[in-house]
Design a protein around this motif. Structure first.
Motif, PDB file in Angstrom:
ATOM      1  N   LEU A   1      20.697 -22.286 102.642  1.00  0.00           N
ATOM      2  CA  LEU A   1      21.785 -23.099 102.084  1.00  0.00           C
ATOM      3  C   LEU A   1      21.487 -24.585 102.238  1.00  0.00           C
ATOM      4  CD1 LEU A   1      24.915 -21.106 103.323  1.00  0.00           C
ATOM      5  CD2 LEU A   1      23.988 -21.208 100.991  1.00  0.00           C
ATOM      6  N   TYR A   2      20.962 -24.948 103.391  1.00  0.00           N
ATOM      7  CA  TYR A   2      20.623 -26.352 103.606  1.00  0.00           C
ATOM      8  C   TYR A   2      19.510 -26.780 102.647  1.00  0.00           C
ATOM      9  CZ  TYR A   2      19.344 -30.700 105.892  1.00  0.00           C
ATOM     10  OH  TYR A   2      19.074 -32.020 106.140  1.00  0.00           O
ATOM     11  N   GLY A   3      18.507 -25.919 102.486  1.00  0.00           N
ATOM     12  CA  GLY A   3      17.431 -26.228 101.545  1.00  0.00           C
ATOM     13  C   GLY A   3      17.947 -26.414 100.133  1.00  0.00           C
ATOM     14  N   ALA A   4      18.927 -25.593  99.748  1.00  0.00           N
ATOM     15  CA  ALA A   4      19.481 -25.700  98.396  1.00  0.00           C
ATOM     16  C   ALA A   4      20.176 -27.035  98.189  1.00  0.00           C
ATOM     17  CB  ALA A   4      20.453 -24.549  98.134  1.00  0.00           C
ATOM     18  N   VAL A   5      20.974 -27.477  99.171  1.00  0.00           N
ATOM     19  CA  VAL A   5      21.730 -28.718  98.981  1.00  0.00           C
ATOM     20  C   VAL A   5      20.820 -29.934  99.010  1.00  0.00           C
ATOM     21  CG1 VAL A   5      22.353 -29.241 101.392  1.00  0.00           C
ATOM     22  CG2 VAL A   5      23.920 -29.858  99.550  1.00  0.00           C
ATOM     23  N   ILE A   6      19.764 -29.905  99.815  1.00  0.00           N
ATOM     24  CA  ILE A   6      18.886 -31.076  99.851  1.00  0.00           C
ATOM     25  C   ILE A   6      18.039 -31.147  98.575  1.00  0.00           C
ATOM     26  CG2 ILE A   6      16.877 -30.088 101.050  1.00  0.00           C
ATOM     27  CD1 ILE A   6      16.748 -32.699 102.669  1.00  0.00           C
ATOM     28  N   LEU A   7      17.721 -29.998  97.989  1.00  0.00           N
ATOM     29  CA  LEU A   7      17.012 -30.021  96.706  1.00  0.00           C
ATOM     30  C   LEU A   7      17.924 -30.512  95.589  1.00  0.00           C
ATOM     31  CD1 LEU A   7      14.911 -26.726  96.929  1.00  0.00           C
ATOM     32  CD2 LEU A   7      14.082 -29.091  97.103  1.00  0.00           C
ATOM     33  N   MET A   8      19.204 -30.151  95.651  1.00  0.00           N
ATOM     34  CA  MET A   8      20.166 -30.697  94.682  1.00  0.00           C
ATOM     35  C   MET A   8      20.266 -32.210  94.824  1.00  0.00           C
ATOM     36  SD  MET A   8      23.244 -27.891  94.937  1.00  0.00           S
ATOM     37  CE  MET A   8      24.347 -28.895  93.957  1.00  0.00           C
ATOM     38  N   MET A   9      20.281 -32.687  96.068  1.00  0.00           N
ATOM     39  CA  MET A   9      20.328 -34.134  96.309  1.00  0.00           C
ATOM     40  C   MET A   9      19.103 -34.818  95.720  1.00  0.00           C
ATOM     41  SD  MET A   9      19.046 -36.772  98.395  1.00  0.00           S
ATOM     42  CE  MET A   9      18.351 -36.005  99.842  1.00  0.00           C
ATOM     43  N   GLY A  10      17.933 -34.237  95.948  1.00  0.00           N
ATOM     44  CA  GLY A  10      16.706 -34.826  95.411  1.00  0.00           C
ATOM     45  C   GLY A  10      16.672 -34.826  93.898  1.00  0.00           C
ATOM     46  N   ALA A  11      17.114 -33.724  93.291  1.00  0.00           N
ATOM     47  CA  ALA A  11      17.135 -33.649  91.828  1.00  0.00           C
ATOM     48  C   ALA A  11      18.081 -34.685  91.239  1.00  0.00           C
ATOM     49  CB  ALA A  11      17.539 -32.246  91.380  1.00  0.00           C
ATOM     50  N   ALA A  12      19.236 -34.878  91.900  1.00  0.00           N
ATOM     51  CA  ALA A  12      20.178 -35.888  91.429  1.00  0.00           C
ATOM     52  C   ALA A  12      19.598 -37.287  91.570  1.00  0.00           C
ATOM     53  CB  ALA A  12      21.497 -35.783  92.208  1.00  0.00           C
ATOM     54  N   ALA A  13      18.888 -37.542  92.677  1.00  0.00           N
ATOM     55  CA  ALA A  13      18.289 -38.858  92.893  1.00  0.00           C
ATOM     56  C   ALA A  13      17.219 -39.168  91.854  1.00  0.00           C
ATOM     57  CB  ALA A  13      17.701 -38.944  94.303  1.00  0.00           C
ATOM     58  N   ILE A  14      16.453 -38.159  91.472  1.00  0.00           N
ATOM     59  CA  ILE A  14      15.405 -38.358  90.468  1.00  0.00           C
ATOM     60  C   ILE A  14      16.007 -38.727  89.116  1.00  0.00           C
ATOM     61  CG2 ILE A  14      13.658 -37.114  89.100  1.00  0.00           C
ATOM     62  CD1 ILE A  14      12.902 -35.630  91.683  1.00  0.00           C
ATOM     63  N   ALA A  15      17.199 -38.203  88.830  1.00  0.00           N
ATOM     64  CA  ALA A  15      17.844 -38.456  87.531  1.00  0.00           C
ATOM     65  C   ALA A  15      18.557 -39.800  87.461  1.00  0.00           C
ATOM     66  CB  ALA A  15      18.837 -37.340  87.220  1.00  0.00           C
ATOM     67  N   LEU A  16      18.615 -40.545  88.580  1.00  0.00           N
ATOM     68  CA  LEU A  16      19.325 -41.821  88.576  1.00  0.00           C
ATOM     69  C   LEU A  16      18.675 -42.822  87.623  1.00  0.00           C
ATOM     70  CD1 LEU A  16      19.969 -42.253  92.414  1.00  0.00           C
ATOM     71  CD2 LEU A  16      21.711 -41.929  90.647  1.00  0.00           C
ATOM     72  N   PRO A  17      19.450 -43.743  87.067  1.00  0.00           N
ATOM     73  CA  PRO A  17      18.860 -44.816  86.257  1.00  0.00           C
ATOM     74  C   PRO A  17      17.819 -45.589  87.054  1.00  0.00           C
ATOM     75  CG  PRO A  17      21.253 -44.798  86.034  1.00  0.00           C
ATOM     76  CD  PRO A  17      20.922 -43.829  87.127  1.00  0.00           C
ATOM     77  N   SER A  18      16.879 -46.195  86.351  1.00  0.00           N
ATOM     78  CA  SER A  18      15.751 -46.847  87.015  1.00  0.00           C
ATOM     79  C   SER A  18      16.167 -47.967  87.956  1.00  0.00           C
ATOM     80  CB  SER A  18      14.773 -47.396  85.968  1.00  0.00           C
ATOM     81  OG  SER A  18      15.424 -48.336  85.123  1.00  0.00           O
ATOM     82  N   VAL A  19      17.351 -48.552  87.742  1.00  0.00           N
ATOM     83  CA  VAL A  19      17.805 -49.620  88.620  1.00  0.00           C
ATOM     84  C   VAL A  19      18.029 -49.106  90.047  1.00  0.00           C
ATOM     85  CG1 VAL A  19      20.267 -49.311  88.164  1.00  0.00           C
ATOM     86  CG2 VAL A  19      19.394 -51.586  88.741  1.00  0.00           C
ATOM     87  N   TYR A  20      18.189 -47.794  90.189  1.00  0.00           N
ATOM     88  CA  TYR A  20      18.377 -47.186  91.511  1.00  0.00           C
ATOM     89  C   TYR A  20      17.066 -46.615  92.068  1.00  0.00           C
ATOM     90  CZ  TYR A  20      23.396 -47.297  90.455  1.00  0.00           C
ATOM     91  OH  TYR A  20      24.684 -47.695  90.146  1.00  0.00           O
ATOM     92  N   TRP A  21      15.943 -47.177  91.683  1.00  0.00           N
ATOM     93  CA  TRP A  21      14.659 -46.607  92.093  1.00  0.00           C
ATOM     94  C   TRP A  21      14.518 -46.525  93.608  1.00  0.00           C
ATOM     95  CZ3 TRP A  21      11.250 -49.262  95.166  1.00  0.00           C
ATOM     96  CH2 TRP A  21      11.464 -50.628  95.321  1.00  0.00           C
ATOM     97  N   LEU A  22      15.081 -47.487  94.328  1.00  0.00           N
ATOM     98  CA  LEU A  22      14.970 -47.477  95.786  1.00  0.00           C
ATOM     99  C   LEU A  22      15.737 -46.293  96.377  1.00  0.00           C
ATOM    100  CD1 LEU A  22      13.706 -49.084  98.105  1.00  0.00           C
ATOM    101  CD2 LEU A  22      15.801 -50.436  98.228  1.00  0.00           C
ATOM    102  N   VAL A  23      16.845 -45.931  95.755  1.00  0.00           N
ATOM    103  CA  VAL A  23      17.606 -44.759  96.193  1.00  0.00           C
ATOM    104  C   VAL A  23      16.768 -43.500  96.017  1.00  0.00           C
ATOM    105  CG1 VAL A  23      19.699 -43.398  95.825  1.00  0.00           C
ATOM    106  CG2 VAL A  23      19.771 -45.890  95.609  1.00  0.00           C
TER     107      VAL A  23
END
Length: 222
Positions: A142-164
């Motif tokens: 479950l923890y692995g699933a939520v951290i992968l969701m977090m990473g996938a969401a971070a990758i989809a952020l607009p380029s202005v959030y590259w540091l995030v």
């Protein structure tokens, strides 16, 4: 909170993180170790709150500090509460990042990067499962699933959030190394200093990157 005060606070947080990393990340117990471990992330949470950052940001940092406090104790006793606190932190990040995704890129490179992250994460967790005690397997999955969701969401952020995005990937790298240390390393093995340094510094400076990648867009006071 003025700009100089913010940078002074960040410098203090970084010094605390460096002190913990080099003095305690691979050894020791006790209140001094726990206090030093949580202080850097608590300062980041304070900065995020003071400058009017999103409440889910400083809530994620506070949940992370609680996780740090649990994991400063004996892992066999406090691992589950620590994982629960970090799970909550990632839930805050997932919701926050997906709120910011509107206007972000859904190009093929983004989708490919998300797929690569999720696939590699699933394969890593599948490889890890036989090493994990039966009672810990569902929480780890479950923890692995939520951290992968977090990473996938971070990758989809607009380029202005590259540091995030960079910070989120650093966080995932830290947890991947930590999982190997917790579940695959023999209990009687000597401390692995290099791995401990990597876990801590990727984690702390990943959280710092997420924080400043978000609050920097608010426009810090002079």
């Amino acid at each position: 909170m003025s700009g100089p005060a913010i940078w002074a606070a960040f410098g203090t947080a970084s010094l605390a993180a460096l002190a913990y990393g080099f003095l305690y990340s691979w050894r020791g117990e006790g209140p001094a170790r726990a206090l030093l471990k949580v202080s850097g992330i608590l300062i980041l949470a304070g900065i995020a709150y003071a400058v009017g950052g999103p409440w889910m940001l400083w809530s994620a940092l506070l949940a992370s500090a609680m996780g740090d406090l649990f994991l400063a104790g004996k892992p066999e006793r406090w691992l589950l509460p620590g994982m629960a606190a970090f799970f909550l932190a990632h839930v805050f990040y997932v919701v926050l990042f997906w709120q910011l995704v509107e206007g972000g890129g859904w190009s093929w490179p983004v989708k490919t990067a998300q797929a690569a992250l999720v696939l590699s994460g699933v394969l890593y967790i599948r490889w890890l499962v036989p090493w994990i005690k039966a009672k810990m397997r569902v929480p780890v999955i479950l923890y692995g699933a939520v951290i992968l969701m977090m990473g996938a969401a971070a990758i989809a952020l607009p380029s202005v959030y590259w540091l995030v995005t960079v910070g989120a990937l650093m966080f995932i790298a830290s947890d991947s190394i930590l999982a190997h240390q917790l579940f695959c390393r023999p209990a009687d093995a000597p401390p692995n200093k290099a791995a401990s340094y990597a876990v801590w510094f990727l984690y702390f400076f990943g959280q710092a990157a997420i924080t400043f990648g978000l609050i920097g867009l608010i426009g810090l006071p002079a």
